[in-house]
Design a protein around this motif. Sequence first.
Motif, short mmCIF file in Angstrom:
data_model
loop_
_atom_site.label_atom_id
_atom_site.label_comp_id
_atom_site.label_asym_id
_atom_site.label_seq_id
_atom_site.Cartn_x
_atom_site.Cartn_y
_atom_site.Cartn_z
N GLY A 1 -10.04 -0.92 4.80
CA GLY A 1 -11.20 -0.31 4.16
C GLY A 1 -11.43 1.13 4.53
N GLY A 2 -10.61 1.69 5.40
CA GLY A 2 -10.74 3.11 5.75
C GLY A 2 -11.58 3.37 6.97
N GLN B 1 -7.89 14.79 3.61
CA GLN B 1 -8.13 13.36 3.44
C GLN B 1 -6.86 12.54 3.64
OE1 GLN B 1 -9.68 12.94 -0.57
NE2 GLN B 1 -11.78 12.75 0.19
N LEU C 1 -7.74 2.32 -3.02
CA LEU C 1 -8.41 1.29 -2.24
C LEU C 1 -9.46 1.89 -1.32
CD1 LEU C 1 -5.32 -0.92 -1.31
CD2 LEU C 1 -6.95 -1.24 -3.19
N TRP C 2 -9.12 3.03 -0.72
CA TRP C 2 -10.09 3.75 0.09
C TRP C 2 -9.60 5.17 0.34
CZ3 TRP C 2 -7.76 5.47 4.48
CH2 TRP C 2 -6.75 4.70 5.05
N ARG C 3 -10.48 6.02 0.78
CA ARG C 3 -10.12 7.37 1.20
C ARG C 3 -10.92 7.71 2.46
NH1 ARG C 3 -10.38 11.04 -3.44
NH2 ARG C 3 -10.13 9.20 -4.77
N HIS C 4 -10.33 8.50 3.32
CA HIS C 4 -10.97 8.82 4.59
C HIS C 4 -10.91 10.34 4.79
CE1 HIS C 4 -11.82 9.04 8.88
NE2 HIS C 4 -12.16 7.74 8.86
N ARG D 1 0.83 -1.21 0.00
CA ARG D 1 0.00 0.00 0.00
C ARG D 1 0.86 1.26 0.00
NH1 ARG D 1 -2.74 0.47 5.04
NH2 ARG D 1 -0.85 -0.52 5.84
N LEU E 1 -5.58 9.07 1.65
CA LEU E 1 -5.88 8.20 0.53
C LEU E 1 -4.99 6.98 0.60
CD1 LEU E 1 -5.82 11.40 -0.70
CD2 LEU E 1 -6.91 10.17 -2.56
N CYS E 2 -5.55 5.81 0.28
CA CYS E 2 -4.80 4.56 0.27
C CYS E 2 -4.82 4.00 -1.15
CB CYS E 2 -5.41 3.57 1.25
SG CYS E 2 -4.61 1.96 1.25
#
Length: 546
Positions: free
Chosen positions: A330-331, A284, A295-298, A276, A286-287
């Motif tokens: 998954g964030g 944010q 893959l996901w963002r938070h 990763r 970001l992954c």
Amino acid sequence: MGLRDLLSGTESHIPKLLERLSSPEVAEREKTVSRMLALLPQQGPAAFAAAAPPLVQLLADDEVVWQPLHALVLALHKADKRVIEPVIPSLVAWATAPAPTGPRCLQLLAELATQGLDLRTLPTALHMATELVELGDPTLSPGAVALLQAAGLEASRYAVLMAPVRERMAQAHAFGAETAPATTAIGAVRELFLAKRLEEAIPMISAVQEQLRAANKLVPLWYLQGQFHRAALSPDGEFIALANEDELRVLNPAGTQRWGTRVPGRIHRLMMRGSRLMVTVPTQVLCFDLEGKVLWRHDLPVAPTALTATEEPETYVALADNTIMRIGPGGASQPPVRVHHPVVWISCSAQGELVVAAGDGATLQAYDARLNPRWRFPGGRWATVNVSFSGASVLAGTDGREVVAVSGTGGGRTWKAILDRPVLAVSTSKTGRVNLAADATALYHFSLSGQQIWKMAPGEEIRFFAADALGINLVLVTASGVRMYEHLDGWRNLVEHWTPLMEMGTPTPPQARERVKAAIAAFKANRYDEGASIARQALSIARGIR
């Protein structure tokens, strides 16, 4: 007296023609040189004997009438070598001058040699030209090669052979390494070349390269020009991430771009762990996977100040409100944990059993994976921190000049070093045996006990650096771009401490172990090129089987 009268006169009129060469009018100077060329057959070269020195001086100084003056000197030499021979030392002296004078004089000397000038009587000129070839100056080297080839020497081949020596010598100077033995050896190589015994010199050239390589523990791999401010390497060194404002690039070890993208805002931090790539921007996290897929963002409630991640899908983000957020697969995030001071840098071990936050407070604060406090280390205003892969050691730097190594298990100090400038970044390898630190002017390498092994100044401002988990591959972000290096001490550390670094419960295959032994022997004999090459084979075999 007109020019026509001068041309019909005797040699006493030559000085008057020379005066006309100082005319501010270009056309007048060009016409005068042409008339002097026309006068040569009439009055003979002897008439120009006294004029030769000022002519050659003008040839060096006058950028406009260089070509006709050049032709005049060649014509005089062809007519009577004795007229020009007294001024040859001046041409030799000017041959090292900056462009355009130096290249012109080298070109003229080479052409004079084709007309019969015996360069063997001018050892100073040949030595000078050889040194220019060794230096590789793009403006002077071509003329020096032409001059040496006119003397019957294999100058083009010599230039190719000496290019890597030149690069390694420059690197040795950047390290402040001792180069006197190499300089002496290069002098012996030069004498063999000038004696037309280049084949005998080739083994000596190889030996000089190896000698310099032993001093130059960083091998330049590639350079990418541009304005970058952050970088990260994957633990195995196979992926390099670079940040330029909101632009994200991921490269392979050869410096070729794998993929790139834009993110929503200026990149604050980069972090690679496992498969990763984590990126923080103002609002944010970001992954990405290593092929560029998000893959996901938070979304973050406030701006991030620091970022780290484990080998497993666990991410830690320090926030501007003095909290640390833990984000899982998954964030999904856990409630933020409040800390007692602003965090400017955070780092964790591969499995997350040790998380260390550095900031403006008076301590380094260590946590477990769930952010429960473990230990504190008192100190000043911390600027950066790096936890080893295993969590056994911690390397930190203050916004002053101190680099401090701390035990990961109890937080006790193991050593301290002082840099020349405030600390920018630090990195410690898997076992804490390769410790790197940078300030704005130099990169430093410290041993397990804190002894400074080398210091390298790249000659321009350092903005950031990052290294892989073994301390073998590292990337230096400077004011002009990004430089990728291979660290030979990292290879040596790998083979000399192979079991704790590589086995981890999996036995090393016999063919890899044999190469490990051979690499250790090569390093002990200071054959660093050979040692690194064999160590690379051992690592490739071990990784391939696993």
